[in-house]
Design a protein around this motif. Structure first.
Motif: not given
Length: 88
Positions: A49-67
Protein backbone atom coordinates in the motif's frame (compact mmCIF):
# COMPACT_ATOMS: atom_id res chain seq x y z
CA UNK A 1 4.88 -13.64 11.77
CA UNK A 2 6.92 -10.48 11.17
CA UNK A 3 6.91 -8.32 14.30
CA UNK A 4 8.46 -5.27 12.61
CA UNK A 5 5.95 -2.44 12.86
CA UNK A 6 5.34 -0.48 9.69
CA UNK A 7 4.50 3.12 10.52
CA UNK A 8 1.26 4.55 9.18
CA UNK A 9 1.68 6.92 6.21
CA UNK A 10 -0.56 9.53 7.85
CA UNK A 11 1.22 12.91 7.87
CA UNK A 12 -1.62 14.82 9.57
CA UNK A 13 -3.03 16.45 6.45
CA UNK A 14 -6.34 14.66 6.74
CA UNK A 15 -8.67 15.98 4.08
CA UNK A 16 -9.83 14.06 1.04
CA UNK A 17 -9.94 15.31 -2.51
CA UNK A 18 -13.65 15.23 -3.45
CA UNK A 19 -12.83 14.17 -7.01
CA UNK A 20 -10.53 11.23 -6.35
CA UNK A 21 -11.39 10.38 -2.75
CA UNK A 22 -7.67 10.30 -1.94
CA UNK A 23 -6.31 12.04 1.14
CA UNK A 24 -4.32 15.18 0.28
CA UNK A 25 -1.61 14.15 2.77
CA UNK A 26 -1.12 10.41 2.31
CA UNK A 27 -3.17 9.63 -0.84
CA UNK A 28 -5.05 6.83 0.88
CA UNK A 29 -8.75 6.11 0.50
CA UNK A 30 -11.01 5.89 3.54
CA UNK A 31 -11.08 2.09 3.11
CA UNK A 32 -7.26 1.94 3.06
CA UNK A 33 -7.13 3.99 6.26
CA UNK A 34 -9.47 1.49 7.93
CA UNK A 35 -7.34 -1.44 6.75
CA UNK A 36 -4.21 0.20 8.21
CA UNK A 37 -5.94 0.49 11.61
CA UNK A 38 -7.01 -3.15 11.60
CA UNK A 39 -4.60 -5.08 13.88
CA UNK A 40 -4.89 -8.13 11.60
CA UNK A 41 -3.50 -6.29 8.58
CA UNK A 42 -0.15 -7.83 7.65
CA UNK A 43 3.08 -6.02 6.82
CA UNK A 44 3.08 -7.23 3.21
CA UNK A 45 -0.19 -5.41 2.58
CA UNK A 46 1.16 -2.28 4.29
CA UNK A 47 4.38 -2.30 2.23
CA UNK A 48 2.40 -2.78 -0.98
CA UNK A 49 0.00 0.00 0.00
CA UNK A 50 2.89 2.40 0.70
CA UNK A 51 4.12 1.78 -2.84
CA UNK A 52 0.61 2.20 -4.26
CA UNK A 53 -0.06 5.51 -2.55
CA UNK A 54 3.28 6.97 -3.64
CA UNK A 55 2.44 6.09 -7.24
CA UNK A 56 -0.81 8.05 -6.87
CA UNK A 57 0.97 11.22 -5.80
CA UNK A 58 1.98 14.02 -8.09
CA UNK A 59 5.57 15.28 -7.84
CA UNK A 60 5.00 18.09 -5.31
CA UNK A 61 2.76 15.96 -3.09
CA UNK A 62 5.26 13.10 -3.23
CA UNK A 63 8.12 15.39 -2.20
CA UNK A 64 6.18 16.71 0.80
CA UNK A 65 5.01 13.22 1.75
CA UNK A 66 8.49 11.70 1.60
CA UNK A 67 10.00 14.48 3.72
CA UNK A 68 7.24 14.26 6.33
CA UNK A 69 7.18 10.45 6.40
CA UNK A 70 10.98 10.24 6.71
CA UNK A 71 10.82 12.64 9.70
CA UNK A 72 8.07 10.53 11.23
CA UNK A 73 10.21 7.39 10.84
CA UNK A 74 13.33 9.08 12.24
CA UNK A 75 11.81 10.98 15.15
CA UNK A 76 8.71 8.91 15.89
CA UNK A 77 6.48 11.88 15.20
CA UNK A 78 6.02 14.69 12.72
CA UNK A 79 8.47 17.52 13.35
CA UNK A 80 6.11 20.17 11.98
CA UNK A 81 2.94 18.77 13.51
CA UNK A 82 -0.11 21.01 13.47
CA UNK A 83 -0.36 20.34 17.22
CA UNK A 84 3.24 21.31 17.92
CA UNK A 85 3.50 24.34 20.18
CA UNK A 86 7.12 25.06 19.31
CA UNK A 87 7.94 25.43 15.64
CA UNK A 88 11.31 26.39 14.19
Amino acid sequence: MNSLKIISPCISICKNDPGTGYCYGCARTEDEKKIWKNPDTNNEWKKENLNTIMLRMKESQLKTFKQSYDEKLEFGKLVYSKNSKKKP
